[in-house]
Motif scaffolding. Sequence first.
Motif, PDB file in Angstrom:
ATOM      1  N   LEU A  52      19.336  61.076  89.757  1.00 58.14           N
ATOM      2  CA  LEU A  52      19.334  61.945  90.930  1.00 58.14           C
ATOM      3  C   LEU A  52      18.585  63.250  90.651  1.00 58.14           C
ATOM      4  O   LEU A  52      18.446  63.675  89.502  1.00 58.14           O
ATOM      5  CB  LEU A  52      20.774  62.280  91.340  1.00 58.14           C
ATOM      6  CG  LEU A  52      21.485  61.287  92.265  1.00 58.14           C
ATOM      7  CD1 LEU A  52      21.559  59.900  91.642  1.00 58.14           C
ATOM      8  CD2 LEU A  52      22.882  61.787  92.603  1.00 58.14           C
ATOM      9  N   SER A  53      18.118  63.885  91.724  1.00 55.01           N
ATOM     10  CA  SER A  53      17.500  65.206  91.607  1.00 55.01           C
ATOM     11  C   SER A  53      18.585  66.251  91.366  1.00 55.01           C
ATOM     12  O   SER A  53      19.783  65.987  91.519  1.00 55.01           O
ATOM     13  CB  SER A  53      16.744  65.547  92.889  1.00 55.01           C
ATOM     14  OG  SER A  53      17.654  65.734  93.964  1.00 55.01           O
ATOM     15  N   LEU A  54      18.170  67.449  91.022  1.00 52.88           N
ATOM     16  CA  LEU A  54      19.124  68.535  90.818  1.00 52.88           C
ATOM     17  C   LEU A  54      19.919  68.796  92.091  1.00 52.88           C
ATOM     18  O   LEU A  54      21.147  68.964  92.052  1.00 52.88           O
ATOM     19  CB  LEU A  54      18.392  69.806  90.377  1.00 52.88           C
ATOM     20  CG  LEU A  54      19.260  71.069  90.243  1.00 52.88           C
ATOM     21  CD1 LEU A  54      20.376  70.854  89.227  1.00 52.88           C
ATOM     22  CD2 LEU A  54      18.400  72.266  89.873  1.00 52.88           C
ATOM     23  N   ALA A  55      19.235  68.836  93.246  1.00 55.17           N
ATOM     24  CA  ALA A  55      19.922  69.080  94.516  1.00 55.17           C
ATOM     25  C   ALA A  55      20.928  67.979  94.819  1.00 55.17           C
ATOM     26  O   ALA A  55      22.029  68.248  95.326  1.00 55.17           O
ATOM     27  CB  ALA A  55      18.905  69.205  95.650  1.00 55.17           C
ATOM     28  N   GLN A 103       6.590  54.496  90.968  1.00 57.43           N
ATOM     29  CA  GLN A 103       6.885  55.800  90.385  1.00 57.43           C
ATOM     30  C   GLN A 103       8.211  55.746  89.641  1.00 57.43           C
ATOM     31  O   GLN A 103       9.038  54.855  89.863  1.00 57.43           O
ATOM     32  CB  GLN A 103       6.977  56.876  91.474  1.00 57.43           C
ATOM     33  CG  GLN A 103       5.677  57.147  92.216  1.00 57.43           C
ATOM     34  CD  GLN A 103       5.844  58.242  93.255  1.00 57.43           C
ATOM     35  OE1 GLN A 103       6.780  59.033  93.204  1.00 57.43           O
ATOM     36  NE2 GLN A 103       4.941  58.288  94.216  1.00 57.43           N
ATOM     37  N   ASP A 104       8.430  56.738  88.777  1.00 59.73           N
ATOM     38  CA  ASP A 104       9.707  56.904  88.110  1.00 59.73           C
ATOM     39  C   ASP A 104      10.753  57.251  89.168  1.00 59.73           C
ATOM     40  O   ASP A 104      10.582  58.226  89.913  1.00 59.73           O
ATOM     41  CB  ASP A 104       9.594  58.032  87.085  1.00 59.73           C
ATOM     42  CG  ASP A 104      10.916  58.344  86.400  1.00 59.73           C
ATOM     43  OD1 ASP A 104      11.893  57.602  86.598  1.00 59.73           O
ATOM     44  OD2 ASP A 104      10.971  59.351  85.672  1.00 59.73           O
ATOM     45  N   PRO A 105      11.852  56.481  89.268  1.00 61.19           N
ATOM     46  CA  PRO A 105      12.863  56.772  90.307  1.00 61.19           C
ATOM     47  C   PRO A 105      13.363  58.211  90.279  1.00 61.19           C
ATOM     48  O   PRO A 105      13.593  58.813  91.341  1.00 61.19           O
ATOM     49  CB  PRO A 105      13.986  55.785  89.994  1.00 61.19           C
ATOM     50  CG  PRO A 105      13.295  54.645  89.312  1.00 61.19           C
ATOM     51  CD  PRO A 105      12.185  55.270  88.518  1.00 61.19           C
ATOM     52  N   ALA A 106      13.535  58.773  89.093  1.00 65.82           N
ATOM     53  CA  ALA A 106      14.070  60.131  88.992  1.00 65.82           C
ATOM     54  C   ALA A 106      13.074  61.184  89.457  1.00 65.82           C
ATOM     55  O   ALA A 106      13.458  62.306  89.794  1.00 65.82           O
ATOM     56  CB  ALA A 106      14.486  60.427  87.549  1.00 65.82           C
TER      57      ALA A 106
END
Length: 239
Positions: free
Chosen positions: A29-32, A66-69
């Motif tokens: 997951l992203s930071l947000a 792309q990289d999922p993260a």
Amino acid sequence: MSKNNDIVVELLICDGSGIKLPQHAQKTLSLAERQRLEAMAHPRQASLFLLGRFLLRHWLGRRLEQDPAGIDIRIDAGGKPAPADPDWHFSISHSGDWLALALARGAEIGLDLECRQLDPPRIQRLARRYFSRAEQHWLAQSPDPAQDFLRLWTVKEAVLKAEGGGIANNLQRVRWRPGDTRARLEHSTYRLYPFAPAPARLTLAVAGSPAGRPRLCRAEDLYAGLEITGPQPNLSINP
């Protein structure tokens, strides 16, 4: 937007209580997204949010190579999340332990999943508040008002999610006649795909006129490392 015959839609419906994510799932997951996850007080809501975003990122990662993260998911002015790539769109919905996730190329989409079992007095209250007089009359004449209420509700929410304007005070803007395969929101038309995997009901709305039905996926198709611990819906539509 792509031409209608280029619209590609894929759909996943799963029971989140029967899926175990890998321990490193949050790192995707992203930071947000991680901050949003940490702020959720309800464990089931947090579990389904993590499952949905984890599967979505791996799904997009395959399609975009792309990289999922590292996939950039942005929030538009209306509050609707979408990939930075303007040709791709997604919608996520959950109810109870169930999760639905749709991904599309070339068309705005929205979906709504409901597992609630409503009693007649609540159906009547919600119908008076949110539905037109004609829709209220249709429900009053229905031999199965509980199921028909969910049919109508999921159609309206799915269309509004596809449009991206939010559902608050907007449900009566969606026009749909029972049995019709399309709904209208002002000058826009949406193709409807209903599903009823017991005990849930789901409607997927796709802008425009896609050439074919959505391709149905399994959770393990999106990420092979999932541990499936319980039965999952098998709609038996795709060969």
